[in-house]
Enzyme design. Structure first.
Site: not given
Ligand code: HOZ
Length: 434
Positions: A144, A239, A267
């Protein structure tokens, strides 16, 4: 457990906020619950509207390496806010944070700050296309990279959890320019380069994918990606929105000894405020406007309060030589403890861990890609999540997310968590027998 206030707050939110949440992973749908509304956080703890307290293993999805409301970070935020919240002009804070990031992650010769991880990956992809003059991006199933169109194909995280890994709204043209390959399958990448000669601008990868649960690369896999990219004139984008400053001071690239062309961050770099960044080779970054033709911008990019929070966070990290060893030790204590409890209760499990992040999959076979991650027992995970929540432990609310520790967690809290898991599985086994 009584969550009346959270339930009422969710009903209220649903009336004006789409789905009642501002990010789908917060909805707790994957574990059959409705969201727990928090009131405050301190150290390793979260406090909800109904007066419950939880040991937190989400840590704002990995952003809070130092824990909630760390005094140095909070002080920096307050002091910065007193000087003004946003100027729309450069400040020296941006250079200070950029210099600190570059010193911790030497692959970053130049960078640019944005306001989220999504913006970072979206901008890096555009830059890679602009630099190479090629259209296609390779990504891996279950990875992702935020919610830009190019990446919402076989995506992980909330997209996977909520059953929309290929989102409607992404045009077929965009989807055609994203090549999706299975993670950890080295020959597949070679084949993709062969059949798309001169077309691939970049390979983007989470070096330790953490959005289908945590998956680790096989030995030599990341190096193989690096070699193929160099051979075919494509850029390798790491990433590290999750892994940056999480698995080591220099991120996964430092642990693996790989120098990517571009890196995306988010983050932890913002210390709990909305910050992302992308950076890497100076010749590639020189293509960005105003020096070059690739456009990218943002009113709140490099926002002074966010920069101050990032500086305070990275400052604490940089000053504490033993931090990552301590985090690793603590996380091992937890995963060993949880593993022992699960074995005692005859629960099939596989634990993937890197530094202070981990995922427990309820399956017996090793998990090294999306297909194997999907074998994890989701129903059991939902019951485990609920049982732990009842016992004051807030885990990742999906089997396809990672859990995170912080520097604020203590060995005593880890042992409490293991005891809560033991009690949870005793309860689940008893409930099953009834
Ligand atoms: N990368 C985060 C979850 N794996 C994102 C948090 C979100 O989508 O709020």
């Amino acid at each position: 457990m009584r969550l009346e206030r959270s339930i009422a707050a969710f009903a209220r939110a649903r009336a004006t906020i789409a789905g009642g949440v501002n990010s789908p992973v917060r909805a707790l749908g994957a574990v059959g619950l409705s969201p727990v509304f928090m009131k405050s956080g301190s150290g390793a703890m979260l406090y909800d509207l109904d007066g419950h307290e939880y040991l937190d293993y989400v840590m704002s999805w990995g952003a809070l390496l130092l824990g909630h409301a760390h005094p140095a970070v909070t002080r920096a935020i307050v002091n910065a806010a007193m000087r003004g919240t946003s100027f729309g002009t450069p400040t020296e804070l941006e250079s200070e944070l950029a210099e600190l990031v570059a010193s911790m992650m030497p692959s970053i010769e130049r960078l640019r700050f944005v306001s989220s991880g999504t913006e970072a990956t979206m901008s890096a992809a555009r830059l890679a296309r602009g630099f190479t003059g090629r259209p296609k991006i390779v990504k891996f199933a279950g990875c992702y990279h935020g919610h830009a169109d190019s990446f919402l194909i076989a995506a992980g995280s909330g997209a996977l959890t909520h059953g929309t890994p290929d989102s409607p709204g992404v045009t077929p043209g965009t989807a055609r320019d994203t090549l999706v390959l299975p993670f950890n399958d080295a020959p597949a990448v070679g084949r993709a380069f062969e059949s798309n000669r001169g077309q691939i601008a970049a390979v983007i990868v989470e070096p330790y994918p953490a959005n289908m649960g945590l998956v680790l690369p096989r030995d030599g896999y990341l190096r193989h990606l690096h070699e193929l990219c160099s051979e075919h004139g494509a850029l390798l984008i790491f990433d590290e929105v999750i892994t940056g400053f999480r698995v080591a001071r220099g991120g996964a690239q430092a642990r693996e000894g790989i120098v990517p062309d571009l890196t995306t961050l988010g983050k932890i770099i913002g210390g709990g405020l909305p910050v992302g960044a992308f950076g890497g080779r100076a010749d590639v970054m020189a293509q960005l406007s105003p020096d070059g033709p690739v456009y990218q911008a943002g009113t709140l990019s490099g926002n002074p309060i966010a920069m101050a929070a990032g500086l305070a966070t990275l400052g604490v990290i940089a000053a504490d030589a033993a931090l990552y060893d301590r985090l690793e030790e603590l996380t091992l204590r937890l995963t060993d403890g949880l593993g022992a409890v699960m074995s005692e209760h005859a629960v099939q499990h596989v634990c993937n861990r890197a530094g202070s992040m981990f995922t427990m999959y309820f399956t017996s076979a090793p998990v090294g890609d999306l297909e194997s991650a999907l074998r994890s027992d989701r129903t059991l995970y939902a019951r485990y999540f609920s049982a732990m929540l009842d016992r004051g432990v807030y885990l990742a609310p999906s089997p396809f997310e990672a859990n995170f520790l912080s520097a604020a967690h203590t060995p005593q809290e880890i042992d409490r968590t293991v005891a809560a898991a033991d009690a949870s599985f005793s309860h689940l086994v008893a409930a099953q027998a009834r």
